[in-house]
Design an enzyme around this catalytic site. Sequence first.
Site, mmCIF file in Angstrom:
data_model
loop_
_atom_site.group_PDB
_atom_site.id
_atom_site.type_symbol
_atom_site.label_atom_id
_atom_site.label_comp_id
_atom_site.label_asym_id
_atom_site.label_seq_id
_atom_site.Cartn_x
_atom_site.Cartn_y
_atom_site.Cartn_z
ATOM 1 N N SER A 186 6.207 13.714 13.450
ATOM 2 C CA SER A 186 7.260 12.688 13.490
ATOM 3 C C SER A 186 6.906 11.529 12.578
ATOM 4 O O SER A 186 7.788 10.908 12.004
ATOM 5 C CB SER A 186 7.397 12.116 14.903
ATOM 6 O OG SER A 186 7.757 13.088 15.808
ATOM 7 N N HIS A 199 11.191 18.743 10.946
ATOM 8 C CA HIS A 199 11.149 17.804 12.067
ATOM 9 C C HIS A 199 12.312 18.090 13.016
ATOM 10 O O HIS A 199 13.450 17.702 12.761
ATOM 11 C CB HIS A 199 11.197 16.362 11.536
ATOM 12 C CG HIS A 199 11.027 15.333 12.599
ATOM 13 N ND1 HIS A 199 11.707 14.145 12.637
ATOM 14 C CD2 HIS A 199 10.221 15.326 13.700
ATOM 15 C CE1 HIS A 199 11.346 13.464 13.702
ATOM 16 N NE2 HIS A 199 10.448 14.154 14.358
ATOM 17 N N ASN A 239 14.041 8.278 12.507
ATOM 18 C CA ASN A 239 13.119 7.314 13.119
ATOM 19 C C ASN A 239 13.008 6.019 12.305
ATOM 20 O O ASN A 239 12.786 4.946 12.868
ATOM 21 C CB ASN A 239 11.739 7.941 13.337
ATOM 22 C CG ASN A 239 11.755 8.879 14.531
ATOM 23 O OD1 ASN A 239 12.659 8.821 15.360
ATOM 24 N ND2 ASN A 239 10.771 9.754 14.624
ATOM 25 N N GLU A 299 15.194 17.659 10.335
ATOM 26 C CA GLU A 299 14.950 17.024 9.045
ATOM 27 C C GLU A 299 13.979 17.927 8.284
ATOM 28 O O GLU A 299 12.849 18.134 8.737
ATOM 29 C CB GLU A 299 14.346 15.631 9.237
ATOM 30 C CG GLU A 299 15.310 14.651 9.894
ATOM 31 C CD GLU A 299 14.678 13.310 10.246
ATOM 32 O OE1 GLU A 299 15.396 12.312 10.270
ATOM 33 O OE2 GLU A 299 13.449 13.260 10.528
HETATM 34 N N1 LIG Z 1 7.761 14.962 21.888
HETATM 35 C C1 LIG Z 1 8.678 14.563 21.000
HETATM 36 O O1 LIG Z 1 9.675 13.900 21.330
HETATM 37 C C2 LIG Z 1 8.540 14.971 19.541
HETATM 38 C C3 LIG Z 1 9.684 15.032 18.743
HETATM 39 C C4 LIG Z 1 9.572 15.452 17.414
HETATM 40 C C5 LIG Z 1 8.310 15.765 16.906
HETATM 41 N N2 LIG Z 1 7.205 15.660 17.690
HETATM 42 C C6 LIG Z 1 5.904 16.036 17.109
HETATM 43 O O2 LIG Z 1 5.614 17.369 17.515
HETATM 44 C C7 LIG Z 1 4.194 17.531 17.630
HETATM 45 C C8 LIG Z 1 3.860 18.026 19.031
HETATM 46 O O3 LIG Z 1 4.330 17.088 19.965
HETATM 47 P P1 LIG Z 1 4.568 17.462 21.507
HETATM 48 O O4 LIG Z 1 5.294 16.328 22.103
HETATM 49 O O5 LIG Z 1 5.104 18.840 21.601
HETATM 50 O O6 LIG Z 1 3.052 17.466 22.037
HETATM 51 P P2 LIG Z 1 2.423 18.196 23.334
HETATM 52 O O7 LIG Z 1 1.234 17.406 23.703
HETATM 53 O O8 LIG Z 1 3.468 18.453 24.351
HETATM 54 O O9 LIG Z 1 1.969 19.630 22.764
HETATM 55 C C9 LIG Z 1 0.945 19.791 21.800
HETATM 56 C C10 LIG Z 1 0.300 21.166 22.039
HETATM 57 O O10 LIG Z 1 -0.602 21.440 20.962
HETATM 58 C C11 LIG Z 1 -1.836 21.953 21.482
HETATM 59 N N3 LIG Z 1 -2.898 21.361 20.664
HETATM 60 C C12 LIG Z 1 -3.330 20.088 20.725
HETATM 61 N N4 LIG Z 1 -4.306 19.881 19.809
HETATM 62 C C13 LIG Z 1 -4.476 21.070 19.170
HETATM 63 C C14 LIG Z 1 -5.326 21.483 18.111
HETATM 64 N N5 LIG Z 1 -6.194 20.645 17.531
HETATM 65 N N6 LIG Z 1 -5.215 22.752 17.674
HETATM 66 C C15 LIG Z 1 -4.337 23.591 18.228
HETATM 67 N N7 LIG Z 1 -3.511 23.260 19.232
HETATM 68 C C16 LIG Z 1 -3.590 22.000 19.696
HETATM 69 C C17 LIG Z 1 -1.940 21.474 22.909
HETATM 70 O O11 LIG Z 1 -2.574 22.466 23.700
HETATM 71 C C18 LIG Z 1 -0.481 21.233 23.333
HETATM 72 O O12 LIG Z 1 0.042 22.273 24.111
HETATM 73 C C19 LIG Z 1 3.576 16.178 17.270
HETATM 74 O O13 LIG Z 1 3.247 16.170 15.907
HETATM 75 C C20 LIG Z 1 4.720 15.209 17.561
HETATM 76 O O14 LIG Z 1 4.634 14.026 16.821
HETATM 77 C C21 LIG Z 1 7.296 15.302 19.018
#
Ligand SMILES: NC(=O)c1ccc[n+]([C@@H]2O[C@H](COP(=O)([O-])OP(=O)(O)OC[C@H]3O[C@@H](n4cnc5c(N)ncnc54)[C@H](O)[C@@H]3O)[C@@H](O)[C@H]2O)c1
Length: 286
Positions: A122, A143, A193, A155
């Site tokens: 993000s 994204h 964002n 995106e």
């Molecule tokens: N949550 C949101 O609203 C949102 C929206 C758009 C984008 N994002 C982006 O998506 C990505 C994931 O976010 P999320 O909210 O799903 O997070 P989350 O914490 O729910 O999930 C992340 C997952 O990745 C795994 N993980 C963590 N570190 C790791 C590593 N080093 N190697 C391999 N696996 C690993 C974890 O086990 C976890 O299940 C981030 O980059 C975040 O910025 C999040």
Amino acid sequence: MSGAGVRRVGVVGLGTMGAGIAQVCVQAGIETVGREVSEELCERARGRIAHYLGRGVEKGRLTGEERDAALARLTTTTELADLAGCDLVVEAIVEDLDAKRELFRALEGVVGEDAVLATNTSALSVTEVANATERPERVVGMHFFNPAPVLPLVEVVRAERSAPEAVDTAFELAERLGKEPIRCNDTPGFVVNRILIPLLNDCVRVLDEAGVSPQDLDKAMTRGVNWPIGPCALIDLIGIDVHVHASEALHAALGEERMAPPERLVLMRDEGKLGRKSGEGFFVYD
Ligand SMILES: NC(=O)c1ccc[n+]([C@@H]2O[C@H](COP(=O)([O-])OP(=O)(O)OC[C@H]3O[C@@H](n4cnc5c(N)ncnc54)[C@H](O)[C@@H]3O)[C@@H](O)[C@H]2O)c1
């Protein structure tokens, strides 16, 4: 390779976003390999995807056979090597530049020459993630928005060295997933964002400046400007911790005061008032 040529997708990290993205892929008929760090997390993600597909059946959006076929297209693994046959991989791990750079370097050694590597970051620079690899031209941003199965926007981010073909492949795949993608440059916050975060921060500052309640601020923006949801309800939905984190990242990248999270939000985060997910934010939820 065109987006139509993508036969198998990999998703690394099956948390909130990754599980949603994997669900969208299998529902669109694409074989999908999801990778998590433990068997337990693989099972949890599979259970969540099965749950949401089951809800779709209850609501009449898909049949029981379609649900079963979608689930059968999902493989989960703890081994990165199992992504070898993927034509495009979406990374959705923790929002940490070093972790993403390390993963992309490792992925490069696993997937084929033509595979496209996409990050769902993000707030990080896609270019900095791409520059960790030997072939940054194959790296793009994809994204998705939360919840990925519900919100149509993706995106598709052109990093400094992304090849146009890689961007096109990601864009076409997003369309195959039933999404409505847009193309944009790799600037902090991309499109949504960059606009939404300072706007919501302004809304929170107005609470104190204008001495208005969260209910009345939401009323002002829904009744006066026809917003579909009020700013306080929206921040509660996003999650106050997620919004504060994104504000801090944008503030660090752009240095504009409007990007910095308002004190009120930081305090709420520290008190564990995270919005809908914790049961309390600006409003209280059952
Ligand atoms: N949550 C949101 O609203 C949102 C929206 C758009 C984008 N994002 C982006 O998506 C990505 C994931 O976010 P999320 O909210 O799903 O997070 P989350 O914490 O729910 O999930 C992340 C997952 O990745 C795994 N993980 C963590 N570190 C790791 C590593 N080093 N190697 C391999 N696996 C690993 C974890 O086990 C976890 O299940 C981030 O980059 C975040 O910025 C999040």
